[in-house]
Enzyme design. Structure first.
Site, mmCIF file in Angstrom:
data_model
loop_
_atom_site.group_PDB
_atom_site.id
_atom_site.type_symbol
_atom_site.label_atom_id
_atom_site.label_comp_id
_atom_site.label_asym_id
_atom_site.label_seq_id
_atom_site.Cartn_x
_atom_site.Cartn_y
_atom_site.Cartn_z
ATOM 1 C CB SER A 1 37.238 28.955 32.309
ATOM 2 O OG SER A 1 36.620 30.153 32.654
ATOM 3 N NE ARG B 1 50.172 40.452 36.308
ATOM 4 C CZ ARG B 1 49.624 39.368 35.733
ATOM 5 N NH1 ARG B 1 48.969 39.466 34.602
ATOM 6 N NH2 ARG B 1 49.751 38.184 36.300
#
Length: 549
Positions: free
Chosen positions: A67, A502
């Site tokens: 990607s 996170r």
């Protein structure tokens, strides 16, 4: 019927696992340096065959790509029969196979999978596979094909193409000769489906000015070139960064990830983009899309996945109302915690908004719970899902007025122009262009739908990311104890403040996101929260996160 042990053993011995590496199948499949993936790709070939057999011979997809990553990286992911990502429970099976240390361990793991999953080995196995333009792709395809040979899998090579086209092909192959054919199972079928629907949607609208596309020097180059031929004058495309052969330039200083992370114009476009002109960037495998423009003063304005979601979702809501179907069709949008607070406020005033943990699989699954589900990550990856029941309703509904009939026709054509299997930069690009044409918007009007809150993302290196646990779609920490309350105390000191922490899914870092009304305050909040995270891990105060590091 049993596994062809001798054949598997002979081929597996040609693709030994590097002893020092551990591989993990995640949202993007396996992804690391291309030189380290030989054994992994071979084993993915085996797993794809088992997955197909488990699903009674339905065709499974395999895509070799990394990607938006640098050119030296590569990766591989599996695609399930409807073009969706691999069922989550099979990620552990992929990881187990990839990390089998020896050929004997690999064969034992395969045996265990066949037994525990009750796979009938007499069933056929079918796979369609493709790769992007990375130099390592050709050798990795050879490794994959050895995996196919080991299980005598019927395999179709789709060649060098975009990730979304591979997803499209998987669904088209599996729905061929059914009541719900997705389209002709060729790349030409993909082009015809999208371009045909687009032309119907913009028919009668003023001529659309040319659109500049930054192809990231990746596989989207050829697909965009072909699509441009199908579109013709309905949407003139001007392609840049189209070199797919020179070493080291894939995603380098260009592409969707560059635009999003650097928040500036790719240098290669500086001489080509006029103030007010629309432009967009694809990423290396053409599944992410970022729009942007320059204002009259030459200042750069980014139109990211949040802006795309706002534009598209509001348009679809209006069409559903115009078609007289607002009581029958529920439109919803799915975001992650990284969605800008400005977009969330704008959208929540118009339709239901749900927040889910980071990762396409979470977004896609949540979007399926709506009649029409819209999801876009801020990075530009997203799509719109029309439930099967909704598609039937749209096809069979009898409008009572000409206005309803027009809106219904538009909705039915949107179903065709949108690649519902996965985020697709070219499909999303056509969708954006449709809305801009219908709204008579330039980038300026689109950008003014809402104002992004200034935000900052900071990465904190930690000894062990596993101590950080979250809840509420990753927006709140539950561990380490007490850290969330300290974050809350900080956030309250900033107007429109928001921050969450996170752990990374792939490396020992913790990501800190912060927003505030003013840019300087967003930066300050991000670094103060990052400091709290760093202090929690007992790091050296001299290396505490700072805006100046």
């Amino acid at each position: 019927m049993s596994l062809p042990i001798d054949t598997i053993r002979a081929l597996a011995n040609e693709h030994p696992k590097p002893g020092h590496l551990h591989f993990q199948y995640g949202t993007a499949g396996f992804r690391t340096l291309g030189v380290n993936l030989d054994s992994v790709i071979f084993r993915v070939g085996l797993l794809a065959g088992l997955r197909s057999k488990k699903l009674d011979g339905k065709t499974i997809g395999v895509m070799i790509t990394a990607s938006h990553n640098p050119e030296d990286d590569n990766g591989v992911k599996l695609v399930d029969p409807r073009g969706e990502m691999l069922e989550a429970s099979w990620e552990a099976h992929a990881t187990a196979l990839a990390n089998a240390t020896t050929t004997d361990t690999l064969i034992s793991t395969l045996d265990q999978l066949v037994s525990s999953l009750r796979i009938d080995l007499s069933k056929p196995a079918k796979v369609v596979y493709a790769r992007d333009t990375r130099p390592s792709g050709a050798s990795l395809v050879a490794s994959l094909e050895d995996g196919f040979r080991a299980l005598n899998i019927e395999a179709r090579n789709a060649g060098i193409t975009t990730t979304p086209i591979l997803h499209y092909l998987v669904r088209a192959i599996n729905t061929k000769e059914t009541k719900e054919p997705y389209g002709d199972d060729t790349e030409e079928g993909y082009m015809q489906k999208l371009s045909g629907a687009f032309k119907k949607l913009v028919a009668g609208k003023p001529a659309i000015p040319p659109l500049i596309i930054d192809c990231a020097n990746g596989v989207g180059t050829q697909a965009a070139r072909e699509l441009g031929q199908y579109l013709g004058s309905s949407l003139p495309l001007v392609l840049h960064n189209t070199d797919t052969t020179s070493p080291g330039i894939l995603n380098h200083g260009c592409g969707a990830d560059f635009v999003k992370t650097q928040q500036k114009l790719p240098p290669s476009l500086a001489a080509h983009l006029r103030p007010g002109q629309r432009a967009c960037s694809l990423d290396g495998d053409a599944d992410r899309l970022m729009y942007f423009y320059l204002d009259d003063r030459g200042h750069f304005h980014m139109l990211d996945g949040d802006k795309i979601a706002a534009l598209v979702a509001a348009f679809i809501v209006d069409l559903v109302k115009s078609a007289g179907l607002e009581e029958d069709i529920r439109v919803g949008i799915v975001q992650t915690a990284y969605a800008n607070g400005g977009s969330t406020k704008y959208l929540s005033e118009r339709l239901p908004v749900r927040c889910v943990p980071t990762g396409v699989k979470h977004l896609h699954h949540a979007a399926e719970h709506y009649n029409i589900g819209v999801y876009f990550e801020a990075n530009g990856h997203g799509t719109v899902l029309f439930s099967p029941e909704t598609q039937v309703k749209l096809a069979e509904h009898q409008p009572s007025t000409p206005a309803q009939s027009t809106a219904l026709t538009h909705l039915n054509n949107l179903v065709q122009v949108i690649n519902q299997t996965v985020g697709d930069a070219l499909s999303d690009m056509l969708l954006v262009e449709v809305v801009l044409a219908h709204r008579s918007y330039s980038g300026i009007e689109w950008d003014s739908l809402y104002v992004d809150l200034p935000n900052r993302l900071v990465k904190v290196v930690v000894p062990d990311r596993a101590i950080f646990k979250t809840e509420d779609a990753e927006r709140r920490l539950v561990n380490p104890p007490g850290l969330q309350s300290k974050i809350d105390d900080l956030v309250r000191k900033y107007e429109s403040g928001r921050s969450f922490v996170r752990p990374s899914g792939t490396e020992d870092v913790v990501r800190v996101y912060a927003e505030a009304r003013v840019r300087a305050q967003a930066d300050e909040l991000a670094f103060r929260v990052a400091g709290l995270v760093y202090d929690e891990t007992g790091g050296d105060p001299a290396q505490r996160p700072s805006e100046f590091l």
